[in-house]
Write an enzyme that holds these catalytic residues in place. Structure first.
Site, PDB file in Angstrom:
ATOM      1  N   CYS A  18       0.876  -1.173   0.000  1.00 39.91           N
ATOM      2  CA  CYS A  18       0.000   0.000   0.000  1.00 39.91           C
ATOM      3  C   CYS A  18       0.910   1.218   0.000  1.00 39.91           C
ATOM      4  O   CYS A  18       1.684   1.406   0.947  1.00 39.91           O
ATOM      5  CB  CYS A  18      -0.918  -0.002   1.216  1.00 39.91           C
ATOM      6  SG  CYS A  18      -1.861   1.528   1.421  1.00 39.91           S
ATOM      7  N   CYS A  36      -4.828   6.697  -2.882  1.00 41.18           N
ATOM      8  CA  CYS A  36      -4.235   5.363  -3.035  1.00 41.18           C
ATOM      9  C   CYS A  36      -2.879   5.538  -3.694  1.00 41.18           C
ATOM     10  O   CYS A  36      -2.797   5.938  -4.859  1.00 41.18           O
ATOM     11  CB  CYS A  36      -5.141   4.469  -3.875  1.00 41.18           C
ATOM     12  SG  CYS A  36      -4.397   2.858  -4.246  1.00 41.18           S
TER      13      CYS A  36
END
Length: 268
Positions: free
Chosen positions: A73, A206
């Protein structure tokens, strides 16, 4: 009772726990409850600091809000870097950590953190997927799988509807994919919105999705490094990269904020 730190990277928020002694063993259900915004702390995912196994400073474990572990991530990696840098005295300016997607390096730059990402792979353009509201659909893995689609009216796009259609499309079965929708603001500047797998909805940012969209901005529109990326949370981050030709890249970097929100103790 679990001690935790709440952090966010450009609005992508995380519960962070220090598990260097490996004494914490949370179930998928417990992680999902911690990330629940009504019954828990609330987060897009959970980050766990564990001891390194391959010579880096730390090991990075990341779990989506549904409790499932993911490879990487980008925004979480920036928060992880800021958190682990402060585990040393004095604070370290460079921290390395092992992820499923490879070993990454985080560098503190003022109030921002720059992550040296793993090289992207599995790039595929113009996938044979036809969705009513979208044009060409592209794919690349920037640590986790991402679809990229450039659209004409990003603010009006139904991200949840289109994102779910892509995330659960048979083409990406069984594991699914993240879905990003982007618009060009300037030759070196784009805006994106992202539907994240595991969160099963739109998130405010993101990091790996930003990287995917910036690389496709270069491929489709000739953008040069670095590319500025506006995210739904209101922040602007910067993606650096080195084109190698034949749609291959190295030295991909993600630079942006990593903020400490609060610390606390919660019963699990």
């Amino acid at each position: 009772m679990l001690n935790f730190t709440k952090m966010n990277g450009a609005g992508n928020d995380f519960v962070v726990i220090d598990n260097r002694d490996l004494s914490i063993n949370l179930s998928k259900e417990q992680i999902a409850q911690l990330c629940d915004r009504h019954r828990g702390v609330g987060a897009d995912g959970l980050l766990a600091v564990e001891p390194a196994e391959k010579g880096a400073d730390y090991k990075f474990r990341y779990y989506n809000a549904d409790g499932g572990e993911a490879e990487m991530c980008g925004n979480g990696a920036r928060c992880f870097g800021a958190y682990t840098a402060r585990l040393s005295s004095p604070i370290k300016e460079l921290v390395t950590f092992e992820t499923i997607a490879g070993t990454l390096c985080a560098q503190l730059i003022g109030d921002n953190v720059r992550i040296a990402m793993s090289d992207p792979f599995d790039l595929a353009m113009n996938l044979p997927i036809d969705l009513e509201d979208l044009g060409d659909i592209h794919f690349v893995n920037t640590g986790v799988p991402h679809v990229v689609a450039y659209v004409d009216d990003l603010p009006a796009l139904d991200v949840v509807k289109n994102g779910a259609s892509i995330r659960y499309h048979d083409h990406f079965a069984p594991n699914g994919t993240n879905a990003n929708f982007a618009a060009v603001l300037a030759p070196d500047h784009i805006a994106i919105r992202t539907y994240e797998r595991g969160v099963e909805g739109e998130t405010l940012a993101c990091g790996t999705g930003m990287c995917a969209c910036a690389l496709y901005h270069h491929i489709l529109n000739g953008a040069t490094s670095p590319v500025k990326v506006d995210v739904a949370g209101g922040d602007t981050l910067e993606i650096g990269f080195e084109p190698l030709g034949d749609n291959k890249f190295s030295n991909v970097t993600l630079t942006g904020p990593a903020d400490f929100v609060f610390t606390g103790t919660v019963e699990v």
